[in-house]
Design a protein around this motif. Structure first.
Motif, mmCIF file in Angstrom:
data_model
loop_
_atom_site.group_PDB
_atom_site.id
_atom_site.type_symbol
_atom_site.label_atom_id
_atom_site.label_comp_id
_atom_site.label_asym_id
_atom_site.label_seq_id
_atom_site.Cartn_x
_atom_site.Cartn_y
_atom_site.Cartn_z
ATOM 1 N N PRO A 20 14.081 -6.788 -5.350
ATOM 2 C CA PRO A 20 13.783 -8.023 -4.607
ATOM 3 C C PRO A 20 14.959 -8.534 -3.776
ATOM 4 O O PRO A 20 14.757 -9.100 -2.705
ATOM 5 C CB PRO A 20 13.416 -9.024 -5.701
ATOM 6 C CG PRO A 20 13.012 -8.197 -6.870
ATOM 7 C CD PRO A 20 13.796 -6.920 -6.769
ATOM 8 N N HIS A 21 16.192 -8.310 -4.233
ATOM 9 C CA HIS A 21 17.366 -8.818 -3.523
ATOM 10 C C HIS A 21 17.893 -7.855 -2.449
ATOM 11 O O HIS A 21 18.840 -8.181 -1.749
ATOM 12 C CB HIS A 21 18.475 -9.151 -4.526
ATOM 13 C CG HIS A 21 18.970 -7.966 -5.286
ATOM 14 N ND1 HIS A 21 18.287 -7.439 -6.363
ATOM 15 C CD2 HIS A 21 20.058 -7.191 -5.118
ATOM 16 C CE1 HIS A 21 18.950 -6.389 -6.827
ATOM 17 N NE2 HIS A 21 20.025 -6.219 -6.089
ATOM 18 N N LEU A 22 17.263 -6.695 -2.297
ATOM 19 C CA LEU A 22 17.671 -5.732 -1.271
ATOM 20 C C LEU A 22 16.553 -5.586 -0.244
ATOM 21 O O LEU A 22 15.450 -5.158 -0.570
ATOM 22 C CB LEU A 22 17.963 -4.362 -1.882
ATOM 23 C CG LEU A 22 19.121 -4.270 -2.859
ATOM 24 C CD1 LEU A 22 19.187 -2.885 -3.477
ATOM 25 C CD2 LEU A 22 20.430 -4.600 -2.156
ATOM 26 N N ARG A 23 16.840 -5.987 0.993
ATOM 27 C CA ARG A 23 15.899 -5.830 2.104
ATOM 28 C C ARG A 23 14.531 -6.440 1.812
ATOM 29 O O ARG A 23 13.494 -5.904 2.192
ATOM 30 C CB ARG A 23 15.736 -4.365 2.497
ATOM 31 C CG ARG A 23 16.978 -3.565 2.827
ATOM 32 C CD ARG A 23 17.486 -3.695 4.242
ATOM 33 N NE ARG A 23 16.511 -3.696 5.281
ATOM 34 C CZ ARG A 23 16.158 -2.639 6.017
ATOM 35 N NH1 ARG A 23 16.719 -1.473 5.799
ATOM 36 N NH2 ARG A 23 15.276 -2.761 6.981
ATOM 37 N N GLY A 24 14.523 -7.524 1.069
ATOM 38 C CA GLY A 24 13.275 -8.221 0.790
ATOM 39 C C GLY A 24 12.336 -7.478 -0.135
ATOM 40 O O GLY A 24 11.157 -7.784 -0.196
ATOM 41 N N GLY A 25 12.840 -6.497 -0.840
ATOM 42 C CA GLY A 25 12.015 -5.771 -1.802
ATOM 43 C C GLY A 25 11.245 -4.599 -1.232
ATOM 44 O O GLY A 25 10.456 -3.981 -1.941
ATOM 45 N N ILE A 26 11.465 -4.285 0.048
ATOM 46 C CA ILE A 26 10.781 -3.114 0.604
ATOM 47 C C ILE A 26 11.400 -1.850 0.016
ATOM 48 O O ILE A 26 12.555 -1.851 -0.407
ATOM 49 C CB ILE A 26 10.838 -3.084 2.145
ATOM 50 C CG1 ILE A 26 12.276 -2.936 2.642
ATOM 51 C CG2 ILE A 26 10.143 -4.284 2.748
ATOM 52 C CD1 ILE A 26 12.390 -2.683 4.136
ATOM 53 N N PRO A 27 10.656 -0.762 -0.031
ATOM 54 C CA PRO A 27 11.219 0.476 -0.575
ATOM 55 C C PRO A 27 12.312 1.033 0.339
ATOM 56 O O PRO A 27 12.118 1.128 1.555
ATOM 57 C CB PRO A 27 10.026 1.419 -0.671
ATOM 58 C CG PRO A 27 8.961 0.827 0.173
ATOM 59 C CD PRO A 27 9.254 -0.621 0.324
ATOM 60 N N GLU A 55 0.095 0.840 1.439
ATOM 61 C CA GLU A 55 1.160 -0.167 1.365
ATOM 62 C C GLU A 55 2.094 -0.069 2.567
ATOM 63 O O GLU A 55 2.402 -1.086 3.206
ATOM 64 C CB GLU A 55 1.970 0.031 0.082
ATOM 65 C CG GLU A 55 3.221 -0.811 0.026
ATOM 66 C CD GLU A 55 4.260 -0.312 -0.978
ATOM 67 O OE1 GLU A 55 5.346 -0.917 -0.998
ATOM 68 O OE2 GLU A 55 3.998 0.660 -1.707
ATOM 69 N N ILE A 56 2.549 1.125 2.876
ATOM 70 C CA ILE A 56 3.498 1.309 3.977
ATOM 71 C C ILE A 56 2.833 0.986 5.306
ATOM 72 O O ILE A 56 3.430 0.329 6.173
ATOM 73 C CB ILE A 56 4.084 2.733 3.978
ATOM 74 C CG1 ILE A 56 4.829 3.016 2.665
ATOM 75 C CG2 ILE A 56 5.007 2.941 5.181
ATOM 76 C CD1 ILE A 56 5.982 2.077 2.377
ATOM 77 N N GLU A 57 1.592 1.417 5.501
ATOM 78 C CA GLU A 57 0.885 1.115 6.746
ATOM 79 C C GLU A 57 0.693 -0.392 6.907
ATOM 80 O O GLU A 57 0.823 -0.923 8.009
ATOM 81 C CB GLU A 57 -0.456 1.843 6.805
ATOM 82 C CG GLU A 57 -0.340 3.350 6.957
ATOM 83 C CD GLU A 57 0.258 3.806 8.288
ATOM 84 O OE1 GLU A 57 0.228 3.042 9.272
ATOM 85 O OE2 GLU A 57 0.763 4.939 8.333
ATOM 86 N N ALA A 58 0.397 -1.093 5.824
ATOM 87 C CA ALA A 58 0.262 -2.553 5.880
ATOM 88 C C ALA A 58 1.594 -3.197 6.244
ATOM 89 O O ALA A 58 1.641 -4.136 7.056
ATOM 90 C CB ALA A 58 -0.251 -3.095 4.555
ATOM 91 N N ASP A 59 2.692 -2.712 5.662
ATOM 92 C CA ASP A 59 4.023 -3.238 5.995
ATOM 93 C C ASP A 59 4.351 -3.000 7.466
ATOM 94 O O ASP A 59 4.881 -3.895 8.149
ATOM 95 C CB ASP A 59 5.101 -2.596 5.113
ATOM 96 C CG ASP A 59 5.052 -3.050 3.677
ATOM 97 O OD1 ASP A 59 4.379 -4.057 3.375
ATOM 98 O OD2 ASP A 59 5.688 -2.379 2.828
ATOM 99 N N LEU A 60 4.044 -1.805 7.968
ATOM 100 C CA LEU A 60 4.310 -1.493 9.372
ATOM 101 C C LEU A 60 3.461 -2.365 10.294
ATOM 102 O O LEU A 60 3.947 -2.852 11.327
ATOM 103 C CB LEU A 60 4.052 -0.011 9.652
ATOM 104 C CG LEU A 60 5.054 0.963 9.042
ATOM 105 C CD1 LEU A 60 4.575 2.406 9.229
ATOM 106 C CD2 LEU A 60 6.442 0.787 9.624
#
Length: 99
Positions: free
Chosen positions: A15-22, A72-77
């Motif tokens: 959560p504390h790195l890059r907003g929790g993105i992978p 998940e990744i497509e939704a983030d993009l």
């Protein structure tokens, strides 16, 4: 004897790195960044060569994560693209107001 790598340790979410993105462990490089390059037609070897701070194994781990978690990744993009378009429209509006 060669050192073995547990591939489950190559991608992290904190959560504390890059907003929790992978991201790729030990870097600030997101899985999304690798996916964008991949979708632009680059293969894993080309991505690793262009991002020379990454190993080929790290790039493949990011691509594996993407293929295993595509929705998940497509939704983030899509969310990133929508935010970009919103900010671009806002900036255009501000530029027109000051002209």
């Amino acid at each position: 004897m060669p050192t073995l790598t547990d591939i489950g340790t190559l991608i992290i979410r904190e959560p504390h790195l890059r907003g929790g993105i992978p991201i790729i462990a030990g870097t600030a490089t997101s899985v999304q960044r690798i996916v964008v390059l991949y979708k632009q037609g680059n293969n894993a070897e080309e991505i690793a060569a262009d991002l020379d701070h990454l190993t080929l194994a790290q790039v493949y781990a990011a691509l594996t994560y993407y293929h295993a978690n595509r929705a998940e990744i497509e939704a983030d993009l899509a969310a990133e693209q929508a935010e970009y378009e919103r900010l671009a429209a806002l900036n255009k509006l501000k530029m027109q107001e000051t002209a």
